[in-house]
Write an enzyme that holds these catalytic residues in place. Sequence first.
Site, mmCIF file in Angstrom:
data_model
loop_
_atom_site.group_PDB
_atom_site.id
_atom_site.type_symbol
_atom_site.label_atom_id
_atom_site.label_comp_id
_atom_site.label_asym_id
_atom_site.label_seq_id
_atom_site.Cartn_x
_atom_site.Cartn_y
_atom_site.Cartn_z
ATOM 1 N N HIS A 15 0.821 -1.211 0.000
ATOM 2 C CA HIS A 15 0.000 0.000 0.000
ATOM 3 C C HIS A 15 0.855 1.261 0.000
ATOM 4 O O HIS A 15 2.011 1.241 0.397
ATOM 5 C CB HIS A 15 -0.925 0.025 1.216
ATOM 6 C CG HIS A 15 -0.208 0.078 2.533
ATOM 7 N ND1 HIS A 15 0.482 -0.996 3.058
ATOM 8 C CD2 HIS A 15 -0.049 1.096 3.434
ATOM 9 C CE1 HIS A 15 1.014 -0.664 4.229
ATOM 10 N NE2 HIS A 15 0.721 0.603 4.467
ATOM 11 N N ASP B 8 0.499 4.976 1.872
ATOM 12 C CA ASP B 8 -0.232 5.446 3.049
ATOM 13 C C ASP B 8 -1.326 6.438 2.661
ATOM 14 O O ASP B 8 -1.154 7.273 1.763
ATOM 15 C CB ASP B 8 0.723 6.127 4.030
ATOM 16 C CG ASP B 8 1.590 5.134 4.796
ATOM 17 O OD1 ASP B 8 1.134 3.990 5.013
ATOM 18 O OD2 ASP B 8 2.716 5.503 5.184
ATOM 19 N N HIS C 64 4.740 0.133 0.153
ATOM 20 C CA HIS C 64 5.529 -0.615 1.131
ATOM 21 C C HIS C 64 4.705 -1.749 1.741
ATOM 22 O O HIS C 64 3.478 -1.780 1.634
ATOM 23 C CB HIS C 64 6.088 0.296 2.220
ATOM 24 C CG HIS C 64 5.046 1.047 2.997
ATOM 25 N ND1 HIS C 64 4.391 2.145 2.495
ATOM 26 C CD2 HIS C 64 4.562 0.869 4.257
ATOM 27 C CE1 HIS C 64 3.540 2.610 3.400
ATOM 28 N NE2 HIS C 64 3.615 1.847 4.472
ATOM 29 N N ARG D 90 6.589 6.420 13.539
ATOM 30 C CA ARG D 90 6.465 6.981 12.201
ATOM 31 C C ARG D 90 5.917 8.398 12.263
ATOM 32 O O ARG D 90 4.972 8.679 13.009
ATOM 33 C CB ARG D 90 5.526 6.134 11.332
ATOM 34 C CG ARG D 90 5.526 6.548 9.864
ATOM 35 C CD ARG D 90 4.501 5.769 9.078
ATOM 36 N NE ARG D 90 3.152 6.244 9.334
ATOM 37 C CZ ARG D 90 2.060 5.488 9.225
ATOM 38 N NH1 ARG D 90 2.176 4.213 8.899
ATOM 39 N NH2 ARG D 90 0.866 5.982 9.460
#
Length: 309
Positions: free
Chosen positions: A131, A133, A281, A296
Amino acid sequence: MSAPTVPARFRNMPPGPLLGDRVLADAQRQPYTLFELAPVSPIIGAEISGVRLSGELSPEVLAELRRALLEWKVLFFRDQDIRREEHRDFAALWGGLEQHPFANIIGDSGDVDVVALAKDATKAGVENLWHNDVTWRVAPSFAAILRAVEVPALGGDTLWADTGAAYDVLSDEMKEKIDGLVAEHDWASSFGLSMSQEQIAALRPQFPVANHPVVRVIPETGRRVLFVNRVFTERILGMDESESAELLETLYRHMNRPEFQVRLRWAKNTIAMWDNRACQHYAVSDYFPNRRVMERISVIGDRPVGVQG
């Protein structure tokens, strides 16, 4: 003698070299002089050394890092023993910081712009789908910066796939077919799985369905990239359900071929930064019940522009 017929099962994805490039063929390629850059694969992923992310970065170094990110899509920094505040300061050099509205579902940190992804025997990793983000946002993230706080002895790698190189090697016929298409992206079939229908309806005005070009153009480089993904892309507009599903599946399988990938084995204090516009990723979930903690921070992006503007 006539050429042998290509079996039907190979026609969409024939075997052989896949020579997508990491930049446009006519792009000016310059050396990096302010740090060391070591490619990890031919087209995506490079390890940067000679830069301390906790210190002040000169405009010249930051400019070279921006150029490296555009060229390699994912940058790896090893042995960066930095605090959360320093992580945030580095991310802020790239733009405004994004607050994830569903941070309580995917992680928790106590900070509005930091998502702590802690996995252990009580919470398994579920990010093992390819996907980009937050493509359900009208303006999806420009970049993400992920810091390894605690890693298992084995497992827990992350992979990235270069969706520009994947576009490059498509047939001219396929490019012509998809260049003007638009796809619908939504969060309800992923994050909404843990919500009631009433909760989803209450969030709809704030987070409506987003429509994005199937082929996105990166404004700094003019590079065309595929911009659909298994987690958030629902359908291609203007197609019936079966035709849309078949085309999306073809693109997903193509993008996720190993020739377009790079894989990172994490160590504590490793940082990965990636261009969320130009790559997907996949977080490998093979370490349960061991503990893996990442933090993150995402940088706000802009509205995707397609081939036709």
